[in-house]
Design a protein around this motif. Structure first.
Motif, PDB file in Angstrom:
ATOM      1  N   ARG A 287      41.647  36.797  36.029  1.00 48.31           N
ATOM      2  CA  ARG A 287      41.843  36.765  37.478  1.00 48.31           C
ATOM      3  C   ARG A 287      41.892  38.195  37.995  1.00 48.31           C
ATOM      4  O   ARG A 287      42.532  39.057  37.392  1.00 48.31           O
ATOM      5  CB  ARG A 287      43.160  36.055  37.762  1.00 48.31           C
ATOM      6  CG  ARG A 287      43.595  36.080  39.197  1.00 48.31           C
ATOM      7  CD  ARG A 287      44.773  35.152  39.325  1.00 48.31           C
ATOM      8  NE  ARG A 287      45.640  35.558  40.423  1.00 48.31           N
ATOM      9  CZ  ARG A 287      46.336  34.687  41.132  1.00 48.31           C
ATOM     10  NH1 ARG A 287      46.272  33.407  40.844  1.00 48.31           N
ATOM     11  NH2 ARG A 287      47.128  35.105  42.097  1.00 48.31           N
ATOM     12  N   ARG A 288      41.203  38.453  39.110  1.00 49.52           N
ATOM     13  CA  ARG A 288      41.232  39.799  39.678  1.00 49.52           C
ATOM     14  C   ARG A 288      41.704  39.742  41.123  1.00 49.52           C
ATOM     15  O   ARG A 288      41.116  39.021  41.946  1.00 49.52           O
ATOM     16  CB  ARG A 288      39.844  40.439  39.615  1.00 49.52           C
ATOM     17  CG  ARG A 288      39.921  41.943  39.847  1.00 49.52           C
ATOM     18  CD  ARG A 288      38.610  42.619  39.587  1.00 49.52           C
ATOM     19  NE  ARG A 288      37.707  42.476  40.733  1.00 49.52           N
ATOM     20  CZ  ARG A 288      36.474  42.963  40.749  1.00 49.52           C
ATOM     21  NH1 ARG A 288      35.992  43.586  39.692  1.00 49.52           N
ATOM     22  NH2 ARG A 288      35.710  42.821  41.813  1.00 49.52           N
ATOM     23  N   GLU A 289      42.751  40.474  41.421  1.00 46.52           N
ATOM     24  CA  GLU A 289      43.252  40.514  42.797  1.00 46.52           C
ATOM     25  C   GLU A 289      42.278  41.316  43.660  1.00 46.52           C
ATOM     26  O   GLU A 289      41.677  42.278  43.191  1.00 46.52           O
ATOM     27  CB  GLU A 289      44.634  41.185  42.842  1.00 46.52           C
ATOM     28  CG  GLU A 289      45.682  40.508  41.955  1.00 46.52           C
ATOM     29  CD  GLU A 289      45.900  39.037  42.287  1.00 46.52           C
ATOM     30  OE1 GLU A 289      45.765  38.665  43.475  1.00 46.52           O
ATOM     31  OE2 GLU A 289      46.178  38.243  41.355  1.00 46.52           O
ATOM     32  N   GLN A 290      42.127  40.895  44.944  1.00 51.23           N
ATOM     33  CA  GLN A 290      41.231  41.622  45.836  1.00 51.23           C
ATOM     34  C   GLN A 290      41.945  41.940  47.132  1.00 51.23           C
ATOM     35  O   GLN A 290      42.839  41.219  47.556  1.00 51.23           O
ATOM     36  CB  GLN A 290      39.978  40.797  46.157  1.00 51.23           C
ATOM     37  CG  GLN A 290      39.182  40.407  44.940  1.00 51.23           C
ATOM     38  CD  GLN A 290      37.880  39.732  45.324  1.00 51.23           C
ATOM     39  OE1 GLN A 290      36.834  40.306  45.196  1.00 51.23           O
ATOM     40  NE2 GLN A 290      37.970  38.504  45.807  1.00 51.23           N
ATOM     41  N   ASP A 291      41.496  42.986  47.776  1.00 50.09           N
ATOM     42  CA  ASP A 291      42.085  43.407  49.050  1.00 50.09           C
ATOM     43  C   ASP A 291      41.687  42.435  50.163  1.00 50.09           C
ATOM     44  O   ASP A 291      40.497  42.196  50.362  1.00 50.09           O
ATOM     45  CB  ASP A 291      41.589  44.831  49.352  1.00 50.09           C
ATOM     46  CG  ASP A 291      42.275  45.366  50.596  1.00 50.09           C
ATOM     47  OD1 ASP A 291      43.462  45.018  50.789  1.00 50.09           O
ATOM     48  OD2 ASP A 291      41.630  46.120  51.354  1.00 50.09           O
TER      49      ASP A 291
ATOM     50  N   PRO B 146      42.093  35.967  45.426  1.00 49.50           N
ATOM     51  CA  PRO B 146      41.743  36.581  44.146  1.00 49.50           C
ATOM     52  C   PRO B 146      40.422  36.011  43.607  1.00 49.50           C
ATOM     53  O   PRO B 146      40.094  34.854  43.872  1.00 49.50           O
ATOM     54  CB  PRO B 146      42.897  36.208  43.215  1.00 49.50           C
ATOM     55  CG  PRO B 146      43.756  35.257  43.950  1.00 49.50           C
ATOM     56  CD  PRO B 146      43.369  35.249  45.385  1.00 49.50           C
ATOM     57  N   ALA B 147      39.688  36.850  42.878  1.00 48.23           N
ATOM     58  CA  ALA B 147      38.436  36.407  42.269  1.00 48.23           C
ATOM     59  C   ALA B 147      38.713  36.048  40.813  1.00 48.23           C
ATOM     60  O   ALA B 147      39.682  36.517  40.222  1.00 48.23           O
ATOM     61  CB  ALA B 147      37.392  37.509  42.353  1.00 48.23           C
ATOM     62  N   TYR B 148      37.869  35.201  40.267  1.00 44.54           N
ATOM     63  CA  TYR B 148      38.019  34.806  38.860  1.00 44.54           C
ATOM     64  C   TYR B 148      36.739  35.108  38.101  1.00 44.54           C
ATOM     65  O   TYR B 148      35.641  34.881  38.602  1.00 44.54           O
ATOM     66  CB  TYR B 148      38.322  33.312  38.742  1.00 44.54           C
ATOM     67  CG  TYR B 148      39.648  32.946  39.353  1.00 44.54           C
ATOM     68  CD1 TYR B 148      40.810  32.950  38.574  1.00 44.54           C
ATOM     69  CD2 TYR B 148      39.747  32.617  40.703  1.00 44.54           C
ATOM     70  CE1 TYR B 148      42.039  32.627  39.135  1.00 44.54           C
ATOM     71  CE2 TYR B 148      40.964  32.293  41.266  1.00 44.54           C
ATOM     72  CZ  TYR B 148      42.108  32.301  40.476  1.00 44.54           C
ATOM     73  OH  TYR B 148      43.315  31.992  41.031  1.00 44.54           O
ATOM     74  N   LEU B 149      36.923  35.639  36.892  1.00 49.35           N
ATOM     75  CA  LEU B 149      35.782  35.845  35.998  1.00 49.35           C
ATOM     76  C   LEU B 149      35.926  34.869  34.842  1.00 49.35           C
ATOM     77  O   LEU B 149      36.973  34.820  34.191  1.00 49.35           O
ATOM     78  CB  LEU B 149      35.776  37.279  35.464  1.00 49.35           C
ATOM     79  CG  LEU B 149      34.851  37.535  34.263  1.00 49.35           C
ATOM     80  CD1 LEU B 149      33.390  37.394  34.666  1.00 49.35           C
ATOM     81  CD2 LEU B 149      35.083  38.927  33.683  1.00 49.35           C
ATOM     82  N   GLY B 150      34.898  34.074  34.626  1.00 51.94           N
ATOM     83  CA  GLY B 150      34.918  33.166  33.482  1.00 51.94           C
ATOM     84  C   GLY B 150      33.833  33.556  32.504  1.00 51.94           C
ATOM     85  O   GLY B 150      32.721  33.885  32.918  1.00 51.94           O
ATOM     86  N   ARG B 151      34.173  33.551  31.221  1.00 49.15           N
ATOM     87  CA  ARG B 151      33.123  33.816  30.234  1.00 49.15           C
ATOM     88  C   ARG B 151      33.343  32.945  29.012  1.00 49.15           C
ATOM     89  O   ARG B 151      34.468  32.651  28.620  1.00 49.15           O
ATOM     90  CB  ARG B 151      33.087  35.290  29.857  1.00 49.15           C
ATOM     91  CG  ARG B 151      34.346  35.820  29.230  1.00 49.15           C
ATOM     92  CD  ARG B 151      34.250  37.322  29.132  1.00 49.15           C
ATOM     93  NE  ARG B 151      35.405  37.904  28.488  1.00 49.15           N
ATOM     94  CZ  ARG B 151      35.716  39.185  28.570  1.00 49.15           C
ATOM     95  NH1 ARG B 151      34.989  40.001  29.298  1.00 49.15           N
ATOM     96  NH2 ARG B 151      36.755  39.662  27.931  1.00 49.15           N
TER      97      ARG B 151
END
Lengths: 274, 326
Positions: free
Chosen positions: B258-262, B266-271
């Motif tokens: 999970r990446r917090e954004q201004d 929040p954005a999520y990266l799945g791999r």
């Protein structure tokens, strides 16, 4: 006396169980770290355990300069890691020879770091000396020395059944310094997916050297092949850029007069256990 | 008797060392092998040098009774830096390593490599990893050397057991996939199945995980993750289809970061990565063995249950990459 399936329990065992026989054995006792299965199969192979053999070597690693930015073998360390293990093994073999063993089964090699000095390591070799029950002299290792083998008791029986006998454990060590100067910086782009060839070749070269050394030993021992070969990679708490590649296996020789037809037909089993 | 009968190792000169390094570099570049490696493998193939096998004696016995001859230890290594895609880097790293182990097996005149293990060193050299495959090259009596040796991740024992039943383990297939959910800054690269293009991406997940959100399935995140996994498996299938008609013994590795954004949800990266052993077998082939009770004389883990240990420890604890490449 026989059990329900007609399997006899030997007279000697019954006498001992009935308390009719004393425990004294004029021909001495043996020690070993065999499991029950190993003991049974070593006996099945026609051998008797003599005693546990141990050899150890506490070794101080000399100073080695490693050029920060280059791939190189650290030959002082390679020599140290090899020599210390070889010494431990030879001392173990000496113990076996003094016991009159034909060889050592189930050898384990360990490296221990000592608390008080990072440059001092303890190497231990331990295994069980065995002797051919009928005094057959054809199983000794090179130059009439006891053979050494990393094989368990079960493996020992299986190897003999396959028509091979163990000669000695062969090894090769290569301690290698992987360059620190990141090829990434040279790329000018952190954001690339790209092979770090410099690192790839360092691993290849170190592995190759370790394997070549093991193979040279096997050739010198006059072996036909090496069974149970294993490649270890370890850092022994050195810097992460210093890696030891250690190749070890048991050199084997065909048993004279053993025919392919002598190999028991193995049955393949599908286990229904999960 | 000498206490120390072994030869001390020969030290190499700097020139010799550099010459070998150059030979490696050239070989990797041209996709060939250095002359000294080819020589070692060929000498083992014709019996001028001892053969070397990772096999246990039980496997050796079985190999002997089934006409399988060990030749030499072969390996493939690719140290790969994944600057912009962790996922694709892993896929590519394994493929390079596979091609290289095959090259060595071919030089050894092999029909197959058995007992292949996937390995990696634990190191901390930036966002990179060494992808290494090691195994034993074998020759089957009565067969000519193969131009394209099969790569079997099973020990020799299982290899023979599978062959008896008309199943040939032929290779390793890898499928990988990654994607962003609601990354407004755009990641600038990479595939997307429409999630990152959606500027509302992540919004639903934010509502569903809010302070007053009750029990409920996370529909958006769930669908997003399912899509990634499905794509990874589709990639595995199409990679496997080039080699055989089945995949056994998968290794899975998946992560959602999970990446917090201004001023944004929040954005999520799945791999997700799947690795498996590819087999080639006629459908409906029978099993020639009968079931009979046996008592297994062995310590520890029975080879009847499972041969050897877990063979892909590579993705066990591989969660070091929190930031950086995707």
């Amino acid at each position: 006396m026989a059990d329900a399936h007609g399997q006899d329990i030997p007279e000697h065992a019954l006498a001992r169980l009935a308390g009719l026989r004393r425990a004294g054995h004029p021909d001495g006792i043996f020690t070993s770290d065999f499991s029950v299965n190993e003991f049974l199969l070593v006996r099945k192979a026609g051998f008797e355990p003599v005693g546990l053999c141990v050899g150890s070597c506490i070794y101080h690693l000399g100073f080695q300069f490693a050029a920060w930015g280059s791939n190189m073998e650290l030959d002082v360390l390679s020599t140290a890691m090899y020599e210390a293990r070889a010494l431990a093994m030879e001392r173990m073999r000496l113990e076996a020879a003094q016991m009159g063993a034909d060889g050592i089964v189930g050898v384990r090699l360990t490296v221990k770091r000592l608390e008080w000095d990072t440059k001092v390591l303890e190497f231990v070799a331990i295994g069980t000396g065995v002797v051919h029950a009928k005094g057959h002299q054809g199983f000794k290792g090179p130059n009439g020395q006891p053979f050494t083998s990393a094989l368990s008791g079960q493996d020992f029986w299986t190897l003999l059944a396959a028509g091979y006998r163990p000669l000695e454990m062969v090894m090769g060590s290569c301690v290698y310094h992987v360059a620190r100067r990141g090829p990434i910086a040279a790329l000018g782009s952190i954001g690339q997916n790209v092979e770090l060839t410099n690192f790839s070749l360092a691993l290849y070269e170190a592995r190759e050297i370790a394997m070549e050394r093991m193979q040279t030993e096997a050739s010198q021992a006059g072996a036909e092949g090496v069974v149970g070969a294993d490649l270890h990679e370890g850092s022994h708490n050195w810097s992460p850029h210093v890696i030891e590649f250690f190749a070890i296996g048991t050199a084997v020789l065909p048993i004279e007069g053993h025919e392919a037809d002598d190999i028991p037909d193995p049955r393949l089993v599908l286990s229904v256990n999960s | 008797m000498a206490l120390f009968s072994r030869e001390p190792l020969k030290t190499r000169t700097t020139e010799d060392h550099e010459a070998r390094a150059r030979a490696w570099e050239e070989a990797l570049d041209r996709q060939t092998l250095p002359a000294f490696v080819t020589e070692r493998l060929q000498n083992a193939a014709i019996g001028r040098q001892p053969w070397v096998a990772t096999m246990t004696p039980a496997e050796l016995l079985l190999a002997k009774s089934h006409g399988v001859k060990p030749i030499a230890t072969v390996s493939g290594t690719c140290w790969f830096h994944y600057g912009w895609s962790w996922t694709e880097g892993h896929e590519e790293g394994w493929h390079h390593a596979l091609n290289r182990i095959k090259r060595e097996a071919h030089a050894a005149g092999a029909n197959a490599v058995v007992d292949v293990r996937m390995r990696t060193l634990r190191h901390s050299v930036g966002p990179s990893m060494d992808f290494t495959l090691i195994g034993t090259a074998i020759r089957v009596e009565g067969l000519p050397a193969s131009p394209d040796p099969v790569v079997a991740t099973v020990p020799a024992l299982e290899f023979v057991r599978l062959l008896e039943m008309g199943i040939v383990p032929v290779g390793i297939a890898v499928g990988a996939r990654y994607d962003w959910l609601g990354n407004v800054n755009g990641n600038g690269w990479g595939g997307s199945n429409g999630w990152s293009a959606n500027s509302w991406g992540g919004q639903t997940t934010q509502w569903q995980t809010g302070l007053f959100a009750g029990n409920q399935p996370l529909t958006e995140l769930g669908q997003f993750w399912e899509g990634i996994r499905r794509d990874a498996h589709a990639a595995l299938r199409s990679n496997a289809a080039t080699m055989g008609n089945g995949v056994l013994a998968h290794t899975h590795f998946g992560q959602i970061l999970r990446r917090e954004q201004d001023k944004q949800p929040p954005a999520y990266l799945g791999r997700h990565i799947v690795v498996g052993t590819v087999v080639d077998t006629p459908r409906g082939a029978g099993v020639p063995h009968d079931v009979e009770p046996v008592i297994d004389m062995r310590d520890g883990l029975s080879p009847l249950k499972r041969t050897g240990e877990v063979r892909h420890a590579v993705y066990d604890t591989d969660a070091q990459e929190q930031e950086g490449s995707i």
